[in-house]
Design a protein around this motif. Structure first.
Motif, PDB file in Angstrom:
ATOM      1  N   VAL A   1       4.718  -3.900  -5.956  1.00  0.00           N
ATOM      2  CA  VAL A   1       4.255  -2.713  -6.685  1.00  0.00           C
ATOM      3  C   VAL A   1       5.237  -2.360  -7.797  1.00  0.00           C
TER       4      VAL A   1
ATOM      5  N   ARG B   1       4.100  -2.018 -11.703  1.00  0.00           N
ATOM      6  CA  ARG B   1       4.244  -0.756 -12.438  1.00  0.00           C
ATOM      7  C   ARG B   1       5.236  -0.863 -13.595  1.00  0.00           C
TER       8      ARG B   1
ATOM      9  N   THR C   1       9.223   3.201  -4.390  1.00  0.00           N
ATOM     10  CA  THR C   1       9.746   2.023  -5.079  1.00  0.00           C
ATOM     11  C   THR C   1      11.187   2.240  -5.553  1.00  0.00           C
TER      12      THR C   1
ATOM     13  N   ALA D   1       0.829  -1.207   0.000  1.00  0.00           N
ATOM     14  CA  ALA D   1       0.000   0.000   0.000  1.00  0.00           C
ATOM     15  C   ALA D   1       0.866   1.261   0.000  1.00  0.00           C
ATOM     16  N   ALA D   2       1.926   1.247   0.790  1.00  0.00           N
ATOM     17  CA  ALA D   2       2.789   2.426   0.865  1.00  0.00           C
ATOM     18  C   ALA D   2       3.438   2.712  -0.491  1.00  0.00           C
TER      19      ALA D   2
ATOM     20  N   TRP E   1       2.310   1.735  -3.366  1.00  0.00           N
ATOM     21  CA  TRP E   1       1.272   2.037  -4.350  1.00  0.00           C
ATOM     22  C   TRP E   1       0.871   3.511  -4.300  1.00  0.00           C
ATOM     23  N   PHE E   2       0.718   4.033  -3.096  1.00  0.00           N
ATOM     24  CA  PHE E   2       0.270   5.419  -2.945  1.00  0.00           C
ATOM     25  C   PHE E   2       1.424   6.424  -2.972  1.00  0.00           C
ATOM     26  N   PHE E   3       2.638   5.929  -2.778  1.00  0.00           N
ATOM     27  CA  PHE E   3       3.813   6.797  -2.851  1.00  0.00           C
ATOM     28  C   PHE E   3       4.820   6.160  -3.813  1.00  0.00           C
ATOM     29  N   PRO E   4       4.614   6.344  -5.127  1.00  0.00           N
ATOM     30  CA  PRO E   4       5.428   5.657  -6.143  1.00  0.00           C
ATOM     31  C   PRO E   4       6.930   5.889  -6.001  1.00  0.00           C
TER      32      PRO E   4
END
Length: 208
Positions: free
Chosen positions: A117, A121, A49, A40-41, A43-46
């Motif tokens: 993630v 992506r 990654t 989740a982290a 995903w919401f803060f690309p």
């Protein structure tokens, strides 16, 4: 052989009843939750990654895995790296009050979620990512939970002793943890290294 089996059962049962079982259950519950938090982290803060990949690449370089070319050497390097991580997490349990073994548990499972993630992506897909981690993860992830739980268990016993609990026997606890390490965690890590070296690449070649 029967005497060894009897000793293992008795020692592991005593450890489980003395508090190791509770630590293992907690770690097993927290691990998938941390994976979801990591996913989740990221995903919401690309941008997370990119940081995660940098940390992973640095870890691979420091372990010497990026320079290994021979398959046999790769298996040995993976096993040695995981063995060092397991041994360190358990030894950290000798530090009272700190519960340092919680860090590798949290970091690794958070990283697993965040990497999911990254692969989604990048277009590889979550399915291919799971193929890349599950074959050896069947052995490695339980080992990770078990050795982190062992470090937490050792820390709880050392802490109790420091607080004045005379019934806690540190040498007995070290014997329990050593038995768990030698006869449970070590074989799991060996199996994981072999799977990651010989099986995972072939499965990935089939799906990519």
């Amino acid at each position: 052989m029967n005497e060894l089996s009897s000793y293992l059962r008795r020692t592991l049962c005593e450890a489980w009843q003395s508090g190791y079982g509770e630590e293992a259950r907690r770690a097993a519950i927290v691990a998938p939750l941390l994976t979801l938090v990591g996913f989740a982290a990221a995903w919401f803060f690309p941008q997370l990654t990119d940081h995660v990949m940098g940390v992973l690449e640095q870890a691979i370089d420091s372990a010497g895995l990026s320079t290994v070319t021979e398959t046999r050497d790769m298996a040995a390097a993976i096993f040695a790296n995981n063995l060092t991580a397991a041994f360190s997490a358990i030894l950290w349990g000798l530090v009272p009050f700190a519960y340092l073994a919680a860090f590798p548990l949290g970091f690794n499972f958070f990283l697993i979620g965040a990497l999911g993630v990254y692969y989604v992506r990048s277009g590889v897909g979550l399915g291919s990512y799971l193929v890349g981690i599950l074959p050896h993860g069947i052995f490695e992830l339980p080992a990770l939970v078990l050795f982190c739980a062992a470090g937490l268990y050792l820390c709880s016993r050392v802490t109790a002793r420091v607080r004045g609990d005379k019934e806690v026997r540190i040498l007995r606890t070290l014997s329990e943890v050593s038995t768990l390490f030698l006869y449970v965690i070590l074989p799991l890590l060996a199996a994981a290294a072999l799977m990651e070296t010989y099986v995972t690449p072939r499965l990935l070649a089939m799906v990519l």
